[in-house]
Design a protein around this motif. Structure first.
Motif, PDB file in Angstrom:
ATOM      1  N   THR A 177      -1.183 -15.606  14.031  1.00 41.84           N
ATOM      2  CA  THR A 177      -0.019 -16.480  14.175  1.00 41.84           C
ATOM      3  C   THR A 177      -0.472 -17.884  14.575  1.00 41.84           C
ATOM      4  O   THR A 177      -1.430 -18.051  15.331  1.00 41.84           O
ATOM      5  N   TYR A 178       0.211 -18.861  14.033  1.00 43.13           N
ATOM      6  CA  TYR A 178      -0.069 -20.258  14.360  1.00 43.13           C
ATOM      7  C   TYR A 178       1.167 -20.838  15.033  1.00 43.13           C
ATOM      8  O   TYR A 178       2.242 -20.891  14.443  1.00 43.13           O
ATOM      9  N   LEU A 207       7.230 -32.008  18.291  1.00 45.37           N
ATOM     10  CA  LEU A 207       6.150 -31.424  17.497  1.00 45.37           C
ATOM     11  C   LEU A 207       4.988 -32.411  17.438  1.00 45.37           C
ATOM     12  O   LEU A 207       5.198 -33.603  17.202  1.00 45.37           O
ATOM     13  N   ALA A 208       3.778 -31.905  17.635  1.00 46.51           N
ATOM     14  CA  ALA A 208       2.606 -32.782  17.619  1.00 46.51           C
ATOM     15  C   ALA A 208       2.426 -33.374  16.222  1.00 46.51           C
ATOM     16  O   ALA A 208       2.223 -32.628  15.261  1.00 46.51           O
ATOM     17  N   PRO A 209       2.491 -34.697  16.092  1.00 44.11           N
ATOM     18  CA  PRO A 209       2.381 -35.311  14.770  1.00 44.11           C
ATOM     19  C   PRO A 209       0.993 -35.171  14.153  1.00 44.11           C
ATOM     20  O   PRO A 209       0.841 -35.252  12.943  1.00 44.11           O
ATOM     21  N   TRP A 210      -0.016 -34.909  14.974  1.00 48.32           N
ATOM     22  CA  TRP A 210      -1.396 -34.781  14.506  1.00 48.32           C
ATOM     23  C   TRP A 210      -1.760 -33.343  14.139  1.00 48.32           C
ATOM     24  O   TRP A 210      -2.859 -33.093  13.683  1.00 48.32           O
ATOM     25  N   GLU A 247       1.719 -28.636   9.901  1.00 48.32           N
ATOM     26  CA  GLU A 247       2.961 -27.880   9.950  1.00 48.32           C
ATOM     27  C   GLU A 247       2.671 -26.388   9.837  1.00 48.32           C
ATOM     28  O   GLU A 247       1.729 -25.973   9.169  1.00 48.32           O
ATOM     29  N   GLU A 248       3.511 -25.607  10.493  1.00 44.94           N
ATOM     30  CA  GLU A 248       3.406 -24.149  10.376  1.00 44.94           C
ATOM     31  C   GLU A 248       3.600 -23.756   8.920  1.00 44.94           C
ATOM     32  O   GLU A 248       4.467 -24.287   8.234  1.00 44.94           O
TER      33      GLU A 248
END
Length: 156
Positions: free
Chosen positions: A47-48, A131-134, A137-138
């Protein structure tokens, strides 16, 4: 009374293994609008969880390991790793309390990992600025490689 037992953990872990995202939660709070969210999260090694932060000052987040091992990573605002720690059920470090505003993620390090999570409700999906922009995406192809790099932080 709501008793939590090993059979529940087994069912939850089996459901996580069968889920496309390789995770499954079991809510103890009655509704998404409830003031205090308490839940079990089963997370499998593939899982990420995209690095994120909770902007709301009431959304500090606590995780207590029930079964298995998990790596926790904290980042600065530019995505540089600031700290890592393995938390494990029965281990030297078995829980983490993450203050709001801190970018973080969690990585399952073994099958059958389950943790108890608590944070303030109500549930609201993460916003774009949380959400971390760097971070990828899941579900993106890049997320697989990124997860592998994060896991490598916890291998000797």
């Amino acid at each position: 009374m709501n008793y939590l037992d090993q059979a529940l953990l087994d069912r939850l872990s089996a459901a996580a293994k069968d889920a496309p995202r390789q995770r499954k939660n079991h809510n103890l709070h009655p509704t998404d609008d409830f003031c205090c969210h308490r839940l079990l999260n089963a997370v499998e090694p593939d899982t990420y969880i995209r690095p994120h932060r909770h902007a709301d000052p009431n959304k500090d987040e606590s995780m207590v390991m029930v079964r298995g091992r998990m790596g926790v990573v904290a980042f600065d605002d530019d995505g540089r790793v600031q700290e890592t720690r393995i938390i494990a059920a029965g281990g030297e470090t078995f829980a983490v309390d993450i203050p709001h505003g801190r970018y973080h993620t969690a990585i399952s390090l073994e099958p059958g990992t389950v943790f108890f999570e608590a944070k303030a409700g109500p549930y609201r999906p993460l916003t774009a600025d949380e959400l971390a922009p760097w971070a990828p995406e899941e579900g993106s192809p890049e997320s697989v490689e990124y997860l592998a790099r994060l896991k490598a932080l916890f291998t000797p």
